[in-house]
Design a protein around this motif. Sequence first.
Motif, mmCIF file in Angstrom:
data_model
loop_
_atom_site.group_PDB
_atom_site.id
_atom_site.type_symbol
_atom_site.label_atom_id
_atom_site.label_comp_id
_atom_site.label_asym_id
_atom_site.label_seq_id
_atom_site.Cartn_x
_atom_site.Cartn_y
_atom_site.Cartn_z
ATOM 1 N N ARG A 13 0.818 -1.218 0.000
ATOM 2 C CA ARG A 13 0.000 0.000 0.000
ATOM 3 C C ARG A 13 0.850 1.267 0.000
ATOM 4 O O ARG A 13 0.830 2.058 0.936
ATOM 5 N N ARG A 14 1.599 1.398 -1.092
ATOM 6 C CA ARG A 14 2.411 2.582 -1.362
ATOM 7 C C ARG A 14 2.393 2.787 -2.877
ATOM 8 O O ARG A 14 2.201 1.839 -3.638
ATOM 9 N N PRO A 15 2.614 4.027 -3.340
ATOM 10 C CA PRO A 15 2.615 4.293 -4.781
ATOM 11 C C PRO A 15 3.690 3.492 -5.516
ATOM 12 O O PRO A 15 4.761 3.202 -4.967
ATOM 13 N N GLU A 18 7.418 4.575 -5.479
ATOM 14 C CA GLU A 18 8.123 4.315 -4.217
ATOM 15 C C GLU A 18 8.490 2.839 -4.065
ATOM 16 O O GLU A 18 9.598 2.504 -3.635
ATOM 17 N N GLU A 68 9.044 1.729 -12.861
ATOM 18 C CA GLU A 68 7.706 1.557 -12.297
ATOM 19 C C GLU A 68 6.912 0.424 -12.934
ATOM 20 O O GLU A 68 5.721 0.296 -12.697
ATOM 21 N N ALA A 90 0.511 -0.591 -10.734
ATOM 22 C CA ALA A 90 -0.146 0.432 -9.917
ATOM 23 C C ALA A 90 -1.605 0.067 -9.730
ATOM 24 O O ALA A 90 -2.296 -0.301 -10.694
ATOM 25 N N ARG A 91 -2.050 0.170 -8.490
ATOM 26 C CA ARG A 91 -3.460 -0.030 -8.151
ATOM 27 C C ARG A 91 -3.870 1.126 -7.252
ATOM 28 O O ARG A 91 -3.890 0.994 -6.023
ATOM 29 N N GLY A 92 -4.139 2.271 -7.880
ATOM 30 C CA GLY A 92 -4.417 3.484 -7.122
ATOM 31 C C GLY A 92 -3.155 3.897 -6.398
ATOM 32 O O GLY A 92 -2.092 4.028 -6.997
ATOM 33 N N GLN A 93 -3.244 4.062 -5.085
ATOM 34 C CA GLN A 93 -2.075 4.420 -4.276
ATOM 35 C C GLN A 93 -1.349 3.190 -3.735
ATOM 36 O O GLN A 93 -0.479 3.307 -2.882
ATOM 37 N N ALA A 94 -1.714 2.026 -4.232
ATOM 38 C CA ALA A 94 -1.050 0.769 -3.841
ATOM 39 C C ALA A 94 -0.359 0.172 -5.069
ATOM 40 O O ALA A 94 -0.555 0.631 -6.192
ATOM 41 N N THR A 95 0.448 -0.860 -4.830
ATOM 42 C CA THR A 95 1.191 -1.516 -5.909
ATOM 43 C C THR A 95 1.115 -3.024 -5.727
ATOM 44 O O THR A 95 1.406 -3.535 -4.637
ATOM 45 N N GLU A 134 5.217 0.333 4.280
ATOM 46 C CA GLU A 134 3.939 0.782 4.841
ATOM 47 C C GLU A 134 4.054 1.309 6.267
ATOM 48 O O GLU A 134 3.307 2.209 6.652
#
Length: 156
Positions: A13-15, A18, A68, A90-95, A134
């Motif tokens: 749960r991070r961009p 990152e 990325e 990428a899954r929104g603000q998660a990866t 996280e």
Amino acid sequence: MAAPAASAGMLIRRPVAEVFEAFVDPAVTTRFWFSHGSARLEPGARVRWDWAMYGVGTEVLVKAVEPERRLLIDWDVDSDPTEVEWRFEARGQATWVTVENRGFSGPSEQQVASALDSTGGFALVLAGAKIWLEHGIEPRFVVDRHPDARVAGWRA
């Protein structure tokens, strides 16, 4: 029958930028995986990773870096190379991160055993990355995975 391959995946749960950086920059990777990396992962680079607690290391050859999105390396270049591929989605603000290790050598039983061992190892690495990225907690998964194999006198 297809050749055995190791596979692990984890939602972090991070961009994506990152999370990707955590795997290419050894200053970050050492927080959750190896104890020292000689350089960033860049296309064509030959990099050394060490696990001082076990007195071991390996050379990797970076075959592809797609920022990325994807990393591709040859692992254990000088002894028994296999290919390792990370994919980052990428899954929104998660990866969503997946790792596949393939190209094991030896008899089929040895290939299966290597794939199973690698699957467990990469699952720990991804879980460690998740906890570090996280929550900022250094997980001790890799350090504590084989306590009887640690180098005498090594201090955590």
